[in-house]
Scaffold this motif. Structure first.
Motif, short mmCIF file in Angstrom:
data_model
loop_
_atom_site.label_atom_id
_atom_site.label_comp_id
_atom_site.label_asym_id
_atom_site.label_seq_id
_atom_site.Cartn_x
_atom_site.Cartn_y
_atom_site.Cartn_z
N VAL A 14 -9.69 -0.73 -10.08
CA VAL A 14 -9.13 0.24 -9.14
C VAL A 14 -9.83 0.25 -7.78
CG1 VAL A 14 -8.29 1.77 -10.97
CG2 VAL A 14 -10.61 2.07 -10.07
N HIS A 50 -9.85 -1.71 -5.36
CA HIS A 50 -9.09 -2.17 -4.20
C HIS A 50 -7.73 -1.48 -4.08
CE1 HIS A 50 -12.19 -5.00 -3.10
NE2 HIS A 50 -12.39 -5.08 -4.40
N ILE A 51 -7.60 -0.32 -4.70
CA ILE A 51 -6.43 0.53 -4.45
C ILE A 51 -6.60 1.12 -3.05
CG2 ILE A 51 -5.39 2.76 -5.08
CD1 ILE A 51 -5.61 1.96 -7.98
N CYS A 52 -5.52 1.10 -2.28
CA CYS A 52 -5.56 1.57 -0.89
C CYS A 52 -5.48 3.09 -0.85
CB CYS A 52 -4.38 0.96 -0.14
SG CYS A 52 -4.23 1.54 1.56
N VAL A 53 -6.43 3.73 -0.17
CA VAL A 53 -6.34 5.18 0.00
C VAL A 53 -6.04 5.56 1.45
CG1 VAL A 53 -7.70 5.86 -1.99
CG2 VAL A 53 -8.88 5.39 0.16
N ASP A 54 -6.01 4.57 2.34
CA ASP A 54 -5.68 4.86 3.73
C ASP A 54 -5.17 3.60 4.44
OD1 ASP A 54 -5.39 5.75 6.27
OD2 ASP A 54 -7.47 6.38 6.56
N PRO A 55 -3.82 3.55 4.65
CA PRO A 55 -3.25 2.34 5.29
C PRO A 55 -3.83 2.12 6.69
CG PRO A 55 -1.51 3.83 4.50
CD PRO A 55 -2.79 4.56 4.34
N CYS A 77 -11.87 -8.05 0.66
CA CYS A 77 -10.77 -8.66 -0.10
C CYS A 77 -9.61 -9.06 0.81
CB CYS A 77 -10.27 -7.70 -1.19
SG CYS A 77 -9.18 -6.38 -0.58
N ASN A 135 -7.58 -6.90 2.48
CA ASN A 135 -6.68 -5.79 2.75
C ASN A 135 -7.41 -4.65 3.48
OD1 ASN A 135 -4.02 -6.47 1.74
ND2 ASN A 135 -5.05 -6.69 -0.24
N VAL A 136 -6.68 -3.58 3.79
CA VAL A 136 -7.30 -2.46 4.50
C VAL A 136 -7.30 -1.21 3.64
CG1 VAL A 136 -6.71 -3.30 6.81
CG2 VAL A 136 -5.12 -1.80 5.58
N CYS A 193 -9.23 -0.08 1.21
CA CYS A 193 -9.57 -0.08 -0.22
C CYS A 193 -10.61 1.01 -0.48
CB CYS A 193 -10.17 -1.42 -0.63
SG CYS A 193 -9.03 -2.79 -0.40
N SER A 250 -3.66 9.04 -7.97
CA SER A 250 -2.57 8.08 -8.20
C SER A 250 -2.62 7.57 -9.64
CB SER A 250 -2.71 6.87 -7.26
OG SER A 250 -2.66 7.27 -5.92
N ARG A 266 -3.68 16.72 -5.90
CA ARG A 266 -2.77 15.62 -5.58
C ARG A 266 -1.95 15.14 -6.76
NH1 ARG A 266 -0.79 13.29 -1.07
NH2 ARG A 266 0.55 13.03 -2.84
#
Lengths: 401, 401
Positions: free
Chosen positions: B237, B239-244, B251, B253-254, B256, B325, B359
């Motif tokens: 988990v 690298h789950i995105c919490v803020d685009p 990794c 991506n942005v 994470c 999430s 949430r």
């Protein structure tokens, strides 16, 4: 029903095996049940004689005689199935090998409440039975899917956001007045997952079925069984946040994927774009009908409308962002995508896939397959049939245990 | 090892039952295994005589004579366990009821590569065995946790982001030179989950163990078993995105969660705050040590430093967003939080919980409990012990099947 009480655990296993293997040969069945050939033959012979099983598939083919296959005896009855969506209802009679014998679908708004909606469902049930000259006593079991969380043990809806009037309502009690057969109720996406599990003869242990329509939900298969979670709300992915700066959802939080990319969001965005003069095609449609639907956006997208394309791509990407989080966490082998939004054109699935493959870890996506649900529109009804038959057989087994 | 080959499936079930029930009475054991009392007594008598089982717990208490309980016979051997983190290693010898007999922990950087790190682990293994006057042949099984994804069947690491030099390295082959005992390797969070499952005697079927430290990972228990996913990367988990709109992660991506709220992010934020003159306490610590750690932030937070409090709360909230999430999707009954970041003070868990309860959907959190891992620092080692013994017993069963 006393006849069922005479079945041994082995005999119930044979019935379950024949059902899950879609009418297997004796060899395939005894292999899956880990019965010796002799033991299997003895059990099967008795069950053929007593009318639990029937022979099928014994026919000539160019390659010589086909092996005999077994099926559940048609005289055991039929399955009565209903698949209730937020805005539509499908009712069908299924044979025990899950062929649709009669079916009727129509638009209905679940927000009319359980009284009106279930009275219509009961009428449709009588109609589909009558179409095949069947009576209530021919029904072996009833299965139904609903677009909200269900307490599986009691068959009651629990605080369903799309159908508030149904909270704590017991569909089981309602149908009991008309049918003696046992009634099983589950969330619509759990049933889609169960349907695909049956289609695959349980050969994929870990996969997801994502339903995208008015709401967004996910059926979860884990260790070869549908996973419902601690309170039956597993797979409730519609309120996963994809943008902390996004708009407020009716649930009270912000940036929920359902609010940003579900059917109503797509219609709303298209309406704004049409009113702002960004798309002649959508504006024309809006003028003609007074409203726009996701289908209108799909038609415009397929006709090459740039604004419609953007709307479809944005929805696919936002749902893909949510799915990427879920794929990182769950590492499924397959994601099957179904529901009404799959009809808004190929750009939707393409954007969703692109986002998942880009945003999830390499190890999670190396062998991941993302595609449409192979059972398509029938997944909900077939899942209701699988539920009804599986739980009825398990229920019989439990009475004996 | 030929002695094991003489065990029947029932006898192997008894060994597994005694282990998972933490030394049960005969009644509790026969109940769990669904053996009749007579059958259980016959099997147990033989196993006591042949030295597989031993008696324990038969002692006087104020309430009269205690019931006799059973344990695995100590002469069967010990378990050798290692828990490798990104920056530390723990090695221990455990008895078959998972008591730590000898233990040694020290700092080590996994990025030194498998050659150096495993040579140190082998030295520590000899040391802990020697501390209890044990020889390699006394080791019944070896279990080890590593901070990266593992192909469970081969025991090899698969593209571990925190330890790139270990890709495709076989720890099993490396240890085979020194020990005849079977070697089992798994991801560190899977082992923490397995440890809690053992502590709970398998009585909770669906829960998560979240490890927050340098990296962020999650152990998943589903239908009463540790769930590893289609490729062994379930629970990944971090690298789950919490803020685009968040910062770029290694990794590619942005946003994470690991990049925004893991140990290094907390140290980095604290350093910036100290340099910007926002916290005298952190600035003093930075001047003294030339660097800041998450522990420093925790100490400042506990001492009431407002900037440190903000950093801790922000990390808790961001990890809570990711967890919300996951809770929406998985609907676990419990989330147990462990790892180094749990030491940065009570504000961390408070912020994380607040975010999850706010949430996630009401139905998912109605009965959800979020707290620290009850096994704390020992979870990794105990999990390695559970893995080693469970898989060894299952392996014996398979040889016979």
């Amino acid at each position: 029903m006393s006849r069922w009480a005479q079945l041994s655990t082995n005999e119930l296993s044979v019935l379950e095996g024949v059902f899950w293997l879609h009418g297997p040969s004796r060899e395939a069945l005894s292999q899956r049940l880990a019965f010796s050939r002799t033991h299997a033959n003895a059990v099967i012979a008795g069950m053929l004689e007593q009318g639990w099983l029937d022979r099928a598939g014994q026919r000539e083919s160019s390659g010589g005689r086909r092996a005999e296959t077994l099926c559940l005896h048609p005289a055991l009855g039929v399955l009565l199935c209903a698949d209730l969506g937020a805005t539509s209802i499908e009712v069908a009679v299924l044979s025990l090998d899950l062929q649709v014998l009669a079916r009727h679908g129509e638009a209905i708004d679940v927000r009319l409440g359980p009284g009106l909606v279930l009275s219509r469902i009961r009428a449709l049930m009588r109609e589909v039975l009558a179409a095949r000259k069947l009576k209530p006593r021919d029904v072996l079991a009833i299965g139904m899917g609903v677009p909200g969380p269900v307490d599986f043990a009691t068959g009651q809806l629990v605080e369903p956001p799309l159908m508030p009037q149904w909270d704590s309502f017991s569909i089981r009690d309602d149908l009991r007045a008309e049918y003696e057969a046992p009634v099983w109720v589950d969330n619509d996406v759990n049933l889609m997952a169960l349907a695909e599990l049956w289609r695959l003869k349980r050969e994929l242990p870990n996969f997801l079925v994502l339903k995208v329509g008015t709401g967004i939900g996910c059926g979860v298969v884990c260790h070869g069984e549908v996973y419902r979670g601690a309170n039956g709300s597993a797979g409730d992915v519609g309120h996963i946040c994809v943008d902390p700066a996004g708009p407020r959802c009716h649930c009270g939080n912000v940036g929920c994927v359902e609010t940003m990319a579900g059917g109503p969001a797509i219609a709303r965005e298209a309406t704004s774009a049409a009113q702002a003069g960004q798309s002649a095609m959508l504006a024309e449609r809006l003028a003609a009908n007074g409203m726009l639907t996701p289908e209108d956006v799909g038609n415009a997208s397929r006709a090459g409308d740039a604004t419609a394309n953007q709307i479809v791509q944005r929805a696919g990407t936002q749902i893909g962002q949510m799915l990427a989080s879920v794929v990182n966490f769950f590492n499924p082998s397959h994601v099957f995508v179904g529901g009404g939004l799959t009809r808004i054109g190929p750009l939707f699935l393409a954007s969703l896939r692109q986002c998942v493959y880009q945003r999830s870890l390499a190890l999670s996506t190396r062998h991941l397959e993302v595609g449409y649900t192979p059972l398509g529109d029938q997944a909900g009804l077939i899942g209701a049939g699988v539920l009804a038959l599986q739980e009825t057989l398990r229920g019989r087994a439990k009475v004996l245990a």
